[in-house]
Design a protein around this motif. Structure first.
Motif, short mmCIF file in Angstrom:
data_model
loop_
_atom_site.label_atom_id
_atom_site.label_comp_id
_atom_site.label_asym_id
_atom_site.label_seq_id
_atom_site.Cartn_x
_atom_site.Cartn_y
_atom_site.Cartn_z
N LEU A 30 0.98 -1.02 -0.03
CA LEU A 30 0.02 -0.03 0.18
C LEU A 30 0.99 1.22 -0.17
N GLU A 31 1.98 1.11 0.60
CA GLU A 31 2.92 2.34 0.59
C GLU A 31 3.39 2.98 -0.90
N ASP A 32 3.61 1.54 -1.65
CA ASP A 32 4.11 1.94 -2.97
C ASP A 32 2.81 2.45 -3.68
N VAL A 33 1.67 2.08 -3.41
CA VAL A 33 0.48 2.58 -4.17
C VAL A 33 0.20 3.98 -3.70
N LEU A 34 0.36 4.42 -2.49
CA LEU A 34 0.20 5.63 -1.92
C LEU A 34 1.23 6.63 -2.69
N SER A 35 2.70 6.27 -2.82
CA SER A 35 3.58 6.94 -3.42
C SER A 35 3.50 7.27 -4.65
N GLN A 36 2.76 6.28 -5.40
CA GLN A 36 2.36 6.81 -6.97
C GLN A 36 1.46 7.61 -6.91
N LEU A 37 0.46 7.56 -6.10
CA LEU A 37 -0.71 8.43 -6.14
C LEU A 37 -0.07 9.91 -5.85
N ILE A 38 0.78 9.83 -4.93
CA ILE A 38 1.19 11.28 -4.65
C ILE A 38 1.99 11.95 -5.56
N GLU A 39 2.99 11.28 -6.31
CA GLU A 39 3.54 11.62 -7.19
C GLU A 39 3.15 12.01 -8.57
N THR A 40 1.95 10.98 -8.93
CA THR A 40 1.33 11.08 -10.26
C THR A 40 -0.01 11.29 -10.20
N GLY A 41 -0.56 11.12 -9.12
CA GLY A 41 -2.17 10.93 -9.09
C GLY A 41 -2.70 9.75 -9.51
N GLU A 42 -2.21 8.54 -9.92
CA GLU A 42 -2.41 7.48 -10.18
C GLU A 42 -1.69 6.46 -9.84
N ALA A 43 -2.07 5.03 -9.89
CA ALA A 43 -1.24 3.96 -9.25
C ALA A 43 -1.44 3.05 -10.37
N THR A 44 -0.48 2.75 -10.99
CA THR A 44 -0.36 1.58 -12.27
C THR A 44 0.27 0.28 -11.85
N ARG A 45 0.95 0.28 -10.52
CA ARG A 45 1.48 -1.32 -10.34
C ARG A 45 1.24 -1.46 -8.81
N PHE A 121 -15.52 15.48 -13.00
CA PHE A 121 -15.29 14.57 -12.01
C PHE A 121 -14.13 13.74 -11.73
N ASP A 122 -14.09 12.95 -12.87
CA ASP A 122 -12.60 11.84 -12.79
C ASP A 122 -11.42 12.70 -12.47
N LEU A 123 -11.34 13.99 -12.85
CA LEU A 123 -10.13 15.01 -12.61
C LEU A 123 -10.11 15.44 -11.28
N ALA A 124 -10.97 15.95 -10.86
CA ALA A 124 -11.23 16.11 -9.58
C ALA A 124 -10.97 15.05 -8.39
N VAL A 125 -11.41 13.91 -8.59
CA VAL A 125 -10.91 12.76 -7.77
C VAL A 125 -9.43 12.29 -7.75
N HIS A 126 -9.03 12.69 -8.98
CA HIS A 126 -7.61 12.46 -9.11
C HIS A 126 -6.89 13.42 -8.43
N ASP A 127 -6.99 14.82 -8.62
CA ASP A 127 -6.40 15.86 -7.76
C ASP A 127 -6.74 15.92 -6.15
N LEU A 128 -7.89 15.40 -5.91
CA LEU A 128 -8.14 15.17 -4.33
C LEU A 128 -7.57 14.17 -3.88
N ILE A 129 -7.43 13.04 -4.38
CA ILE A 129 -6.43 11.87 -3.97
C ILE A 129 -5.17 12.31 -3.59
N LYS A 130 -4.44 12.94 -4.61
CA LYS A 130 -3.29 13.33 -4.55
C LYS A 130 -2.95 14.42 -3.30
N LYS A 131 -3.83 15.34 -3.35
CA LYS A 131 -3.76 16.36 -2.45
C LYS A 131 -4.03 15.93 -0.94
N THR A 132 -4.81 14.96 -0.84
CA THR A 132 -5.21 14.70 0.41
C THR A 132 -3.85 13.58 1.07
N LEU A 133 -3.35 12.96 0.26
CA LEU A 133 -2.41 12.03 0.56
C LEU A 133 -1.13 12.74 0.90
N THR A 134 -0.98 13.77 0.06
CA THR A 134 0.40 14.83 0.19
C THR A 134 0.14 15.35 1.58
#
Length: 332
Positions: A30-45, A121-134
């Motif tokens: 999960l830490e790897d997933v969170l790192s991806q979300l913080i860096e790029t806003g999405e997790a691909t692996r 909506f999709d872009l807002a979800v992307h930005d909200l996840i990245k902002k919250t985790l950061t």
């Protein structure tokens, strides 16, 4: 609210419970997933668990779970859920669950309000996840929660470390807490302040009972037992010297001197604790009394316990008035 029984003061930070610092263990996966979300806003692996290296080559390989929990964490991700591990054994989980559910509901409401106003909506979800985790990644900690290094690191991250129940109670009536419970229509300010007063009273009464019990045990059990033991040592020294003029009684003498010294320390500490208890009776009920018990009475109890604990290791088991720690650990 997790520290709302006095016994938790001894438990938090000890060897069977996490420290009084709120942090979240997420594991490698999960830490790897969170790192991806913080860096790029999405997790691909997603990391896989792999194999556990036991160091014993004759054993078959064991599959290692990438989400294995951290037993030193108060909030540990265990693969499909987070578990909260700071509730004292004697308290109801109702208060803790009320607080956790209220917090989650409030955060989700804020997120829903923001997303409902979004044009994309999709872009807002992307930005909200990245902002919250950061903004909140400082609470993520996968290391040893019992280590002093984590206490220092948590202080650097400005995470609160409420080590006692009395330290934690003001959080119930902080402006932030009152707004939170008010917004969600769970508890109003009067109800929160009533709970705070009840917690202060519970703490004071519990410590008062413990302190008076300690005085009773020291006065009527431990000190009399040690006096009998030292008398026996003195009689032994005199008897041996009477029988053999040049006999070596250094062992008995050394033990007599040491136990007598600790006995005197215990008596002084006992008098100090009795004085503290008497003074506590004059404190105003509520926060003032609870803080006095925490800052004055509890240390006085520790000062009495120290010589008594050491005497337990010296006094004859047949004389000691209660089961020893050794009895409790190995012979029950």
């Amino acid at each position: 609210m997790s520290a709302s029984v006095p016994g938790n003061d001894h438990r938090l930070g000890a060897n069977e419970a996490p420290p009084a610092i709120i942090s979240v263990f997420v594991g490698e996966q999960l830490e790897d997933v969170l790192s991806q979300l913080i860096e790029t806003g999405e997790a691909t692996r997603s990391k896989q668990g792999g194999r556990l290296n036991t160091g014993v080559h004759t054993l078959p390989e064991l599959r290692r779970d990438a989400t294995d929990r951290n037993r030193t964490s108060p909030f540990a991700f265990t693969g499909n859920k987070f578990e909260f591990r700071m509730v004292a054994s004697s308290m109801s989980i109702a208060g803790v669950n009320t607080a956790l559910n209220t917090i989650v509901a409030d955060v989700l409401e804020d997120m829903a309000d923001e997303l409902e106003q979004a044009e994309n909506f999709d872009l807002a979800v992307h930005d909200l996840i990245k902002k919250t985790l950061t903004e909140h990644q400082r609470i993520v900690f996968n290391g040893n929660g019992y280590s002093e290094a984590w206490v220092e690191e948590a202080a650097r991250r400005e995470l609160p470390n409420l080590k006692t129940m009395v330290d934690a109670i003001p959080s119930l009536v902080s402006e932030k807490t009152i707004r939170l419970f008010g917004r969600q229509h769970v508890l109003n300010e009067v109800e929160l302040r009533a709970r705070a007063e009840i917690h202060y009273e519970l703490y004071s009464k519990a410590i008062n009972i413990e302190a008076k019990t300690m005085v009773e045990m020291a006065s009527r059990k431990y000190i009399p037992a040690v006096i009998r033991f030292t008398k026996g040592l003195a009689d032994s020294i005199n008897s041996v010297k009477s029988a053999v003029a040049d006999a070596d009684v250094s062992v008995q003498t050394e033990l007599l001197v040491k136990t007598s010294k600790l006995l005197a320390e215990a008596r002084v500490a006992l008098k100090e604790l009795q004085a503290c208890i008497a003074e506590a009776a004059g404190k105003e009920e509520g926060k003032e009394a609870a803080e006095y018990f925490k800052d004055v009475v509890v240390p006085a109890m520790a000062n009495l316990r120290a010589p008594i604990d050491e005497l337990e290791t010296l006094v004859d088991k047949e004389v000691w008035p209660v089961p020893t720690y050794g009895d409790l650990l190995f012979e029950v």
